[in-house]
Design an enzyme around this catalytic site. Structure first.
Site, PDB file in Angstrom:
ATOM      1  N   CYS A 335       0.624  -1.412  -0.109  1.00 31.64           N
ATOM      2  CA  CYS A 335       0.118   0.030   0.057  1.00 31.64           C
ATOM      3  C   CYS A 335       0.710   1.202   0.024  1.00 31.64           C
ATOM      4  CB  CYS A 335      -1.019   0.096   1.091  1.00 31.64           C
ATOM      5  SG  CYS A 335      -0.785  -1.092   2.340  1.00 31.64           S
ATOM      6  N   ARG A 364       7.035 -11.170   5.146  1.00 34.46           N
ATOM      7  CA  ARG A 364       6.561 -10.956   6.626  1.00 34.46           C
ATOM      8  C   ARG A 364       7.343 -12.202   7.557  1.00 34.46           C
ATOM      9  NH1 ARG A 364       0.152  -9.954   5.697  1.00 34.46           N
ATOM     10  NH2 ARG A 364       0.383  -8.386   4.222  1.00 34.46           N
ATOM     11  N   GLN A 382       1.031 -11.344  -3.363  1.00 33.63           N
ATOM     12  CA  GLN A 382      -0.569 -11.078  -3.354  1.00 33.63           C
ATOM     13  C   GLN A 382      -0.827 -10.596  -4.748  1.00 33.63           C
ATOM     14  OE1 GLN A 382       0.010  -7.847  -0.528  1.00 33.63           O
ATOM     15  NE2 GLN A 382      -0.919  -9.290   1.047  1.00 33.63           N
ATOM     16  N   ASP A 384      -2.894  -7.943  -5.195  1.00 34.98           N
ATOM     17  CA  ASP A 384      -3.148  -6.928  -4.466  1.00 34.98           C
ATOM     18  C   ASP A 384      -3.596  -5.676  -5.309  1.00 34.98           C
ATOM     19  OD1 ASP A 384      -3.392  -5.389  -2.053  1.00 34.98           O
ATOM     20  OD2 ASP A 384      -1.356  -4.885  -1.908  1.00 34.98           O
ATOM     21  N   HIS A 386      -5.107  -1.516  -4.933  1.00 32.67           N
ATOM     22  CA  HIS A 386      -5.619  -0.434  -4.175  1.00 32.67           C
ATOM     23  C   HIS A 386      -6.574   0.398  -4.842  1.00 32.67           C
ATOM     24  CE1 HIS A 386      -2.292  -1.757  -1.869  1.00 32.67           C
ATOM     25  NE2 HIS A 386      -2.966  -1.637  -0.751  1.00 32.67           N
ATOM     26  N   LYS A 466     -12.441  -4.685   7.691  1.00 29.63           N
ATOM     27  CA  LYS A 466     -12.183  -5.241   6.510  1.00 29.63           C
ATOM     28  C   LYS A 466     -13.323  -6.304   6.303  1.00 29.63           C
ATOM     29  CE  LYS A 466      -9.104  -8.531   8.568  1.00 29.63           C
ATOM     30  NZ  LYS A 466      -7.718  -9.041   8.333  1.00 29.63           N
ATOM     31  N   HIS A 512      -8.342  -1.479   0.066  1.00 26.91           N
ATOM     32  CA  HIS A 512      -7.142  -2.353  -0.108  1.00 26.91           C
ATOM     33  C   HIS A 512      -8.024  -3.727  -0.467  1.00 26.91           C
ATOM     34  CE1 HIS A 512      -4.165  -0.198   2.619  1.00 26.91           C
ATOM     35  NE2 HIS A 512      -5.254   0.179   2.680  1.00 26.91           N
TER      36      HIS A 512
END
Length: 655
Positions: A335, A364, A382, A384, A386, A466, A512
């Site tokens: 992000c 992570r 991911q 991912d 946004h 979320k 997200h």
RNA sequence: GCCGCAGUAGCUCAGCUGGUAGAGCAACGCAUUCGUAAUGCGUGGGUCGGGGGUUCAAGUCCCUCCUGCGGCACCA
């Protein structure tokens, strides 16, 4: 007189207090034998507890879900009795029924060993054979606390002390043994039956808190009948066979090794699968109006401090220090990087919603005990994105996202999805008013998308509430894959802004979102869900062309080349082996299509197709086979396009 | 990270109370050209997770570390 109303609406009159067992006897001896407990005005009661008022009563047997739960709960008690008989001084704590069985947490200095499980189970069977009557007693609260303290059951005393004031303190005796318990229970230990088995030992924290003492948990499984138990154990074996770690090795998809804990070595076949899914996702995202970007992996600590990650996520971040003493972190999320791209140049309200996607490679530092094959890793990618949008666009963007997500899951073979709504956690960024706004907006959007959800209190991200989209895998485990998070905080912290219709600057909202979650975890779930028998479009090797005799070698090369040109991933098998051997081997390798070619096929320019799982073969002219397989190997979204354009062609011809 | 268990050939596993490693499958070689789930014969392969200790002698006993597995905790 007591009037009892039965589930069929009929009423029976009794002279005085009556128990569930009396009622069952009154109805028939078969039911009296089968009854385990009863419900009185909807509340579960022990079978022998006297009913002193008019009530609606239904009898519960092992066939009912509630009856099975009773059996499991009693199994936990019988296990606790067995443990305390065998290992005096062991304290009992809690022992509930769970999905497929039960557990009980014990406090004991000596660890239980796997051998102990056999002994405990044998003693349990003794206790069942003794058929001890199980009797309910109501105790005075203070006496109960004093009593349990006196006999050294500190945990039980603590539980009683924490019970709400009005709650009756019930103690159940079975034989010489007793336990604090809310109940209800079976009438006697014999009713437990024999369909149970102790399965595993584990550590568990008192009251689920890692700061508390660690107890020893013994798990078991329990069922109404021996047949059900056997079926369950068989199911476990089948589940083990489709474990993605095992299939990953057997099928040569990937491996893990200790020098790169929690990171995947993708082998050629596994990587082909990965890329097939990724290419598919990329197409779906492009169609849905996303732009794709790529952002740095190693980023100065300063950015993470600004974004709030350094404060809230530090312990999960890998860091590295350069010679000039700058502290850099491997990105755990994409992000902040995406906000940096958003901030380049001036953005107008006309640019919104801006859907920015990245197959973002993240790291992570997950706790060592959390790592699990592909399902929980430290290095992952991911799908991912946004979405930078206005507050007004949250609802429509959420709805669009949910539709896309459901379509993707369906294409990948998952029909049922559950949704959890997670609201503000204790550790969070942003003011309470901001959270109020974000939670309200997400709820409105969820309802507009027509999603059923369950509340997951306090589980939101530190920057916003979320939605979690949960799939169930083949072993029955639930995995969170997709997510959508509303974020009013990061745009503010990282100073993202756009020029509105009014000419003034405004903060965008960030959504997200991810559909697969991570490729690693999703592929693990995909492997288990298909048991490695991938649908044709996903299979890393879609067809093997195998010869029966060396005389067909040239033709096989020609067939394989033609299949390759038709877009299929093909291998040839020209080895000097019998066709039986080749069919067996490629079937075990879970190749969807074996193309068998002998002298006859070479002469007639045909092929014999054998599908995985089938025992017959289909002989087709080479051109027909090429067309058929080419269409069948299309990704579902491309297949939809192809059938649409075919329909269009037909309409053109009609016109 | 915590509790418990485990780590022997590529895989699955055997190796009793310490005497210097074994099977099946796989791999490789040779023969076999065989029409839909195992052709035969032969060969090679192991610092017994790493380190330390006890012992004349350690895969086996002790200590320690690592990794894996099952749970718990964690999972933005």
């Amino acid at each position: 007189m007591v009037a009892i109303t039965l589930p069929d609406g009929s009423q029976r009159q009794f002279d005085g207090p009556v128990s569930g067992l009396d009622i069952a006897r009154d109805i028939g001896p078969g039911l009296a034998k089968a009854a385990l407990a009863c419900t009185v005005d909807g509340e579960m009661w022990d079978l022998t507890r006297p009913i002193e008022r008019d009530a609606s009563v239904s009898l519960v047997t092992a066939k009912d879900e509630a009856g099975l739960e009773l059996i499991r709960h009693d199994a936990a008690h019988v296990m606790a009795e067995a443990v305390q008989e065998l290992y005096p001084g062991t304290q009992v704590t809690i022992g509930p029924a769970i999905e497929t069985g039960f557990y009980y947490d014990f406090a004991r200095n000596e660890p239980f060993t796997p051998d102990d499980l056999g002994k405990i189970e044998a003693r349990m069977r003794d206790i069942v054979a003794r058929d001890e009557a199980i009797v309910r007693e109501v105790w005075d609260r203070d006496e109960a606390i004093a009593h349990f303290q006196e006999i050294g059951e500190q945990y039980k005393a603590e539980i009683i002390a924490d019970l709400p004031a009005g709650e009756p303190i019930t103690v159940y005796r079975q034989g010489a043994w007793k336990d604090l318990c809310r109940g209800p229970h079976l009438p006697s230990t014999g009713r437990l039956g024999t369909a149970f088995k102790l399965t595993k030992l584990a550590g568990a924290y008192w009251r689920g808190d890692a700061r508390n003492a660690q107890l020893q948990r013994i798990y078991g499984t329990a069922w109404a009948t021996d047949k059900q138990l056997k079926e369950y154990l068989h199911m476990l074996e089948e589940a083990e066979k489709r474990d993605h770690r095992r299939l990953g090795r057997e099928m040569g998809l990937f491996h893990l090794q200790e020098e790169a804990q929690g990171a995947v070595f993708w082998h050629p076949k596994g990587w082909t699968l990965y890329r097939t899914v990724q290419t598919y996702m990329r197409r779906r995202l492009e169609d849905a109006g996303y732009v794709e970007v790529n952002t740095p992996s190693v980023v100065d600590r300063a950015l993470w401090e600004r974004s709030g990650h350094w404060a809230k996520f530090r312990e999960n971040m890998f860091t590295t220090q350069t010679d000039d003493e700058r502290v850099m972190a491997l990105k755990p999320m994409n992000c902040p990087g995406h906000v940096q791209i958003f901030r380049q140049g001036i953005k107008s309200y006309r640019d919104l919603p801006l859907r920015m996607a990245e197959f973002g490679s993240c790291h992570r530092n997950e706790a060592s005990g959390a790592l699990h094959g592909l399902m929980r890793v430290r290095a992952f990618v991911q799908d991912d994105a946004h979405i930078f949008c206005t507050e007004d666009q949250i609802v429509s963007e959420t709805k669009l996202f949910c539709d896309l997500l459901k379509s993707v899951y369906r294409d990948l073979g998952f029909e049922s999805v559950t949704v959890k709504f997670s609201d503000r956690p204790e550790v969070r960024a942003g003011a309470d008013e901001t959270w109020d706004k974000a939670e309200e907006a997400l709820k409105a959007a969820t309802n507009a998308a027509g999603l059923d959800w369950t509340l997951n209190p306090g589980e939101g991200a530190f920057y916003g509430p979320k939605l979690e989209f949960v799939l169930r895998d083949a072993i029955g485990r639930d995995w969170q894959c997709g997510t959508l998070q509303v974020d009013f905080v990061l745009p503010d912290r990282l100073d993202a802004e756009y020029v509105g219709e009014d000419g003034a600057k405004h903060r965008p909202v960030m959504l997200h979102r991810a559909i697969l979650g991570t490729f690693e975890r999703f592929l693990g779930i995909l492997i288990e869900n298909t048991a490695g028998r991938f649908p044709l479009w996903l299979a890393p090797v879609q067809a093997v062309v195998a010869t029966i005799t060396g005389e067909a070698d040239d033709y096989v090369r020609e067939v394989a080349a033609a299949l390759g040109r038709a877009g299929l991933k093909v291998e040839t098998d020209l080895r000097n082996e019998k066709i039986n051997y080749k069919v067996r081997e490629h079937s075990h390798a879970k190749i969807p299509v074996i193309v068998v070619v002998g002298k006859r096929e070479a002469e007639e320019r045909t092929v014999a197709l054998r599908r995985l799982g089938g025992s017959s073969q289909e002989v087709l002219a080479l051109d027909d086979a090429l067309n058929t397989l080419r269409m069948q190997a299309l990704a579902p979204d491309l297949a939809r396009l192809a059938s649409e354009s075919e329909g269009a062609d037909q309409r053109d011809q009609v016109a």
